[in-house]
Design a protein around this motif. Structure first.
Motif, PDB file in Angstrom:
ATOM      1  N   GLY A  68       1.139  -1.033   0.418  1.00 45.46           N
ATOM      2  CA  GLY A  68       0.182   0.105   0.502  1.00 45.46           C
ATOM      3  C   GLY A  68       0.820   1.429  -0.091  1.00 45.46           C
ATOM      4  N   LEU A  69       0.467   2.152  -0.782  1.00 45.62           N
ATOM      5  CA  LEU A  69       1.176   3.743  -0.300  1.00 45.62           C
ATOM      6  C   LEU A  69       1.004   4.775   0.651  1.00 45.62           C
ATOM      7  N   GLN A  70       1.543   5.585   1.033  1.00 41.42           N
ATOM      8  CA  GLN A  70       0.799   6.495   1.729  1.00 41.42           C
ATOM      9  C   GLN A  70       0.564   7.206   1.545  1.00 41.42           C
ATOM     10  N   SER A  71      -0.526   8.378   1.364  1.00 40.47           N
ATOM     11  CA  SER A  71      -0.298   9.517   0.767  1.00 40.47           C
ATOM     12  C   SER A  71       0.313  10.908   0.112  1.00 40.47           C
ATOM     13  N   VAL A 118       5.966   6.789 -13.274  1.00 42.78           N
ATOM     14  CA  VAL A 118       4.848   6.627 -12.150  1.00 42.78           C
ATOM     15  C   VAL A 118       3.744   5.532 -12.256  1.00 42.78           C
ATOM     16  N   PHE A 119       2.857   5.490 -10.914  1.00 44.02           N
ATOM     17  CA  PHE A 119       2.119   4.868 -11.495  1.00 44.02           C
ATOM     18  C   PHE A 119       0.878   4.743  -9.990  1.00 44.02           C
ATOM     19  N   GLU A 120       0.158   4.008  -9.674  1.00 41.53           N
ATOM     20  CA  GLU A 120      -0.728   4.194  -8.448  1.00 41.53           C
ATOM     21  C   GLU A 120      -1.284   3.225  -8.156  1.00 41.53           C
ATOM     22  N   THR A 121      -1.697   2.456  -8.042  1.00 37.33           N
ATOM     23  CA  THR A 121      -2.673   1.322  -7.625  1.00 37.33           C
ATOM     24  C   THR A 121      -4.010   0.969  -6.405  1.00 37.33           C
ATOM     25  N   GLY A 122      -4.794   0.980  -6.811  1.00 42.04           N
ATOM     26  CA  GLY A 122      -5.960   0.689  -5.755  1.00 42.04           C
ATOM     27  C   GLY A 122      -5.433  -0.512  -4.783  1.00 42.04           C
ATOM     28  N   ASP A 123      -5.953  -1.693  -5.374  1.00 32.18           N
ATOM     29  CA  ASP A 123      -5.233  -2.785  -4.468  1.00 32.18           C
ATOM     30  C   ASP A 123      -4.027  -3.788  -5.053  1.00 32.18           C
ATOM     31  N   GLU A 175      18.648  -4.528 -18.304  1.00 29.28           N
ATOM     32  CA  GLU A 175      19.013  -5.446 -17.592  1.00 29.28           C
ATOM     33  C   GLU A 175      18.360  -6.055 -16.608  1.00 29.28           C
ATOM     34  N   VAL A 176      17.588  -4.559 -15.609  1.00 27.66           N
ATOM     35  CA  VAL A 176      16.282  -5.233 -14.647  1.00 27.66           C
ATOM     36  C   VAL A 176      15.635  -3.643 -15.176  1.00 27.66           C
ATOM     37  N   VAL A 177      14.516  -4.482 -14.584  1.00 29.46           N
ATOM     38  CA  VAL A 177      13.331  -3.449 -14.295  1.00 29.46           C
ATOM     39  C   VAL A 177      13.101  -3.726 -12.658  1.00 29.46           C
ATOM     40  N   ALA A 178      12.484  -2.500 -12.331  1.00 22.93           N
ATOM     41  CA  ALA A 178      11.945  -2.577 -10.993  1.00 22.93           C
ATOM     42  C   ALA A 178      11.308  -1.158 -10.299  1.00 22.93           C
ATOM     43  N   VAL A 179      10.868  -1.511  -9.829  1.00 24.68           N
ATOM     44  CA  VAL A 179       9.700  -0.412  -8.870  1.00 24.68           C
ATOM     45  C   VAL A 179       9.992   0.136  -7.617  1.00 24.68           C
ATOM     46  N   THR A 180      10.337   0.738  -7.513  1.00 26.78           N
ATOM     47  CA  THR A 180      10.817   1.993  -5.824  1.00 26.78           C
ATOM     48  C   THR A 180       9.372   2.886  -5.667  1.00 26.78           C
ATOM     49  N   ILE A 181       8.920   3.053  -4.404  1.00 26.24           N
ATOM     50  CA  ILE A 181       8.422   3.609  -3.792  1.00 26.24           C
ATOM     51  C   ILE A 181       8.994   5.289  -3.652  1.00 26.24           C
ATOM     52  N   GLU A 182       8.348   6.038  -4.159  1.00 21.65           N
ATOM     53  CA  GLU A 182       8.918   7.513  -3.989  1.00 21.65           C
ATOM     54  C   GLU A 182       7.341   8.169  -3.887  1.00 21.65           C
ATOM     55  N   PRO A 183       8.202   9.962  -3.393  1.00 23.52           N
ATOM     56  CA  PRO A 183       7.560  11.084  -2.538  1.00 23.52           C
ATOM     57  C   PRO A 183       6.496  11.151  -4.705  1.00 23.52           C
ATOM     58  N   ASP A 184       5.695  11.201  -4.671  1.00 26.25           N
ATOM     59  CA  ASP A 184       4.853  11.744  -5.336  1.00 26.25           C
ATOM     60  C   ASP A 184       5.287  13.087  -6.380  1.00 26.25           C
ATOM     61  N   GLY A 185       4.740  12.163  -7.551  1.00 25.91           N
ATOM     62  CA  GLY A 185       5.250  12.865  -9.123  1.00 25.91           C
ATOM     63  C   GLY A 185       6.895  12.322  -9.898  1.00 25.91           C
ATOM     64  N   GLY A 186       7.091  11.684  -8.441  1.00 23.23           N
ATOM     65  CA  GLY A 186       8.671  10.819  -9.004  1.00 23.23           C
ATOM     66  C   GLY A 186      10.302  11.057  -8.388  1.00 23.23           C
ATOM     67  N   SER A 187      11.696  10.569  -9.106  1.00 20.60           N
ATOM     68  CA  SER A 187      12.629  11.041  -8.253  1.00 20.60           C
ATOM     69  C   SER A 187      13.569  11.001 -10.122  1.00 20.60           C
ATOM     70  N   ASP A 188      13.963  11.522  -9.748  1.00 18.17           N
ATOM     71  CA  ASP A 188      14.993  11.526 -10.637  1.00 18.17           C
ATOM     72  C   ASP A 188      15.982  10.381 -10.233  1.00 18.17           C
ATOM     73  N   GLN A 189      16.430   9.904  -9.377  1.00 15.29           N
ATOM     74  CA  GLN A 189      17.109   8.113  -8.975  1.00 15.29           C
ATOM     75  C   GLN A 189      16.031   8.088  -8.218  1.00 15.29           C
ATOM     76  N   PRO A 190      16.171   6.536  -7.916  1.00 15.97           N
ATOM     77  CA  PRO A 190      15.587   5.840  -6.809  1.00 15.97           C
ATOM     78  C   PRO A 190      16.120   5.994  -5.381  1.00 15.97           C
ATOM     79  N   THR A 191      14.985   6.109  -5.117  1.00 15.13           N
ATOM     80  CA  THR A 191      15.420   7.246  -2.979  1.00 15.13           C
ATOM     81  C   THR A 191      14.537   6.178  -2.427  1.00 15.13           C
ATOM     82  N   GLY A 192      13.450   5.254  -2.748  1.00 20.52           N
ATOM     83  CA  GLY A 192      12.980   4.909  -1.693  1.00 20.52           C
ATOM     84  C   GLY A 192      13.465   2.700  -1.644  1.00 20.52           C
ATOM     85  N   ASP A 193      12.177   2.044  -1.034  1.00 21.93           N
ATOM     86  CA  ASP A 193      12.539   0.910  -0.774  1.00 21.93           C
ATOM     87  C   ASP A 193      12.000  -0.043  -2.772  1.00 21.93           C
ATOM     88  N   ILE A 194      12.235  -0.750  -2.697  1.00 18.65           N
ATOM     89  CA  ILE A 194      12.559  -1.790  -4.280  1.00 18.65           C
ATOM     90  C   ILE A 194      11.219  -3.227  -3.517  1.00 18.65           C
TER      91      ILE A 194
END
Lengths: 203, 277
Positions: free
Chosen positions: B207-210, B229-234, B249-268
């Protein structure tokens, strides 16, 4: 893995649930077929055709269409024999899976729903009396009937309608006059119970 | 079986070939990402096939000659080269027949090699594309807009993404990479060089925080580049990926602040190796 133990002097049934000997015999025939050995393919046909044709016939009903679908299926087996992967299951499983999908495709693409409903009679499975074979096959059919008998009547009817009738689960729900969600659940519960009553032969 | 129980409940109908055409492709996409369902499908299939013992009946004798006649004029296909990824090649025309899930990689390769089977295959793929689109509408489709790389927002059910996904699924060189044990969330990345597009099918996202969004990254030479960037309810969604995923070579998804980041900062939360072998 636990197998149903055959009585002394009997061979276990070929195929899904078969012994590894039977399965590897079929796999060997298929391997030789892959190299173009038509005699091996003929033997493969002899050993498997009653199961394949019978399943297709049960779904499509019409003998000439069943023959056509069966023929297509064997052609595919011949062409794709090198692509069979023993890691994923037995040769007979592979063939039956293919055959069932083809049969279902056939009836659905040609579906005149009303006509089929009026012809529907799967609840009284026809006896496989023409199967001239072996005690082994008769015994296997008996085991399967017995296992089906352990299901609730709704589970059994749902599975038979879906698998032998070739109906979708939506259609099964309508036939049995149960909610769609219930039909899904009965199909799944029923199969799990069937699997378990076969003695936990999981892979 | 914590999420989306109705999808899990389809294993029975799937093994019985009793799914509606619109559900089949969606369920196969689900199989990609759900080891529980794959295992269940595998475990009941043997039981199902044994049912055919009750319908066994000798075919008409002339069928044997007819089959043998037919195959005499047809050449068996050569063996495929060894597979190097999680996919296999069984049931080239029978995507649904394979317990481990569908495998469009080989299907697509096969289509090029063998004209004889392309018609049916194409039909399946067309059905699959349409069905997946339908399924995605149902789960909430996120589109990644590229007008502003850092403020791309998910938009519900845009037709251009349906088209893009349909094209991707139809691609002759479609590649599918399913996530493994190292990924917190399950999913798969679909990619084609021919269409130049890629998509991610994701499940079990946390789940995402606001004020948070998911951000996808395409990583090549250890350098992550935003793929949108994207969101999902469920916790389950499918998104078209932005940017150059083709060489990732790798595709990853992280949690980032609204609007996204230039480089990943959150958990993978999701990652999958997409290096071509």
């Amino acid at each position: 893995m636990r197998h149903i133990t055959p009585a002394p002097g009997e061979r276990p049934p070929a195929g899904a649930g078969a012994s590894s000997d039977e399965a590897s015999a079929l796999a060997a025939l298929l391997r030789r077929s892959a190299r173009g050995d038509a005699d091996s393919f003929a033997r493969l046909y002899d050993v498997t055709s009653a199961r394949v044709y019978g399943l297709v016939l049960r779904v499509v009903r019409d003998p000439s269409q069943a023959a056509e679908v069966t023929q297509d299926c064997y052609l595919q087996v011949w062409q794709q024999s090198t692509r069979f992967d023993a890691e994923r299951g037995s040769v007979l499983s592979w063939m039956l899976t293919m055959a069932h999908r083809r049969a279902v495709d056939r009836v659905r693409s040609a579906q005149a729903a009303t006509e089929r409903e009026s012809r529907y009679a799967v609840r009284e499975p026809r006896e496989a009396r023409d199967v001239g074979e072996t005690v082994v096959d008769v015994l296997e059919a008996e085991r399967v009937r017995k296992a089906l008998g352990t299901l609730t009547s709704i589970q059994r009817e749902a599975i038979e309608l879906a698998y032998l009738g070739g109906y979708t689960h939506t259609e099964v729900a309508r036939f049995l006059d149960i909610p769609l969600g219930t039909a899904k659940t009965r199909l799944r519960d029923g199969l799990i119970r069937l699997r378990d009553s076969f003695g936990g032969e999981r892979r | 079986m914590t999420d989306n129980d109705s999808t899990h409940a389809l294993t029975g109908a799937y093994v019985l070939d009793a799914l509606e055409p619109g559900e089949l492709a969606a369920f196969e996409a689900h199989l990609f990402v759900c080891p529980d369902c794959r295992e269940e499908v595998r475990s009941v299939r043997t039981a199902v096939l044994r049912i055919s013992a009750v319908s066994a009946i000798e075919p008409p004798p002339e069928l044997r000659a007819s089959v043998l006649d037919l195959i005499a004029g047809v050449r068996p296909l050569p063996p495929l080269p060894e597979q190097t990824d999680v996919q296999d090649d069984r049931g080239v025309e029978e995507p649904a027949a394979v317990d481990g899930g569908p495998r469009p990689i080989d299907l697509a390769a096969e289509r090029d090699r063998r004209d004889g089977h392309s018609r049916r295959l194409n039909r399946w793929r067309a059905v699959a594309a349409a069905a997946v689109v339908v399924a995605l509408v149902a789960v909430g489709w996120g589109l990644l807009r590229d007008d502003d790389p850092l403020s791309r927002e998910a938009v519900a059910v845009p037709s251009e993404s349906e088209v893009a996904l349909a094209e991707l699924l139809e691609a002759p060189d479609l590649e599918v990479y399913a996530s493994g044990e190292d990924s917190a969330s399950r999913g798969a990345v679909l990619r084609s060089e021919a269409t130049g597009t890629a998509a991610a099918i994701l499940q079990d996202l946390p789940g995402l925080q606001s004020g948070q969004v998911f951000q996808a990254w395409a990583i090549a030479d250890e350098a992550p580049v935003s793929a949108g960037v994207f969101e999902t309810g469920d916790g389950a969604t499918t998104v078209m990926l932005e940017g150059d995923v083709g060489t990732a070579e790798v595709v990853a998804v992280t949690i980032e602040p609204d609007g996204g980041s230039d480089q990943p900062t959150g958990d993978i939360v999701f990652q999958v190796a997409t290096a071509t072998s």
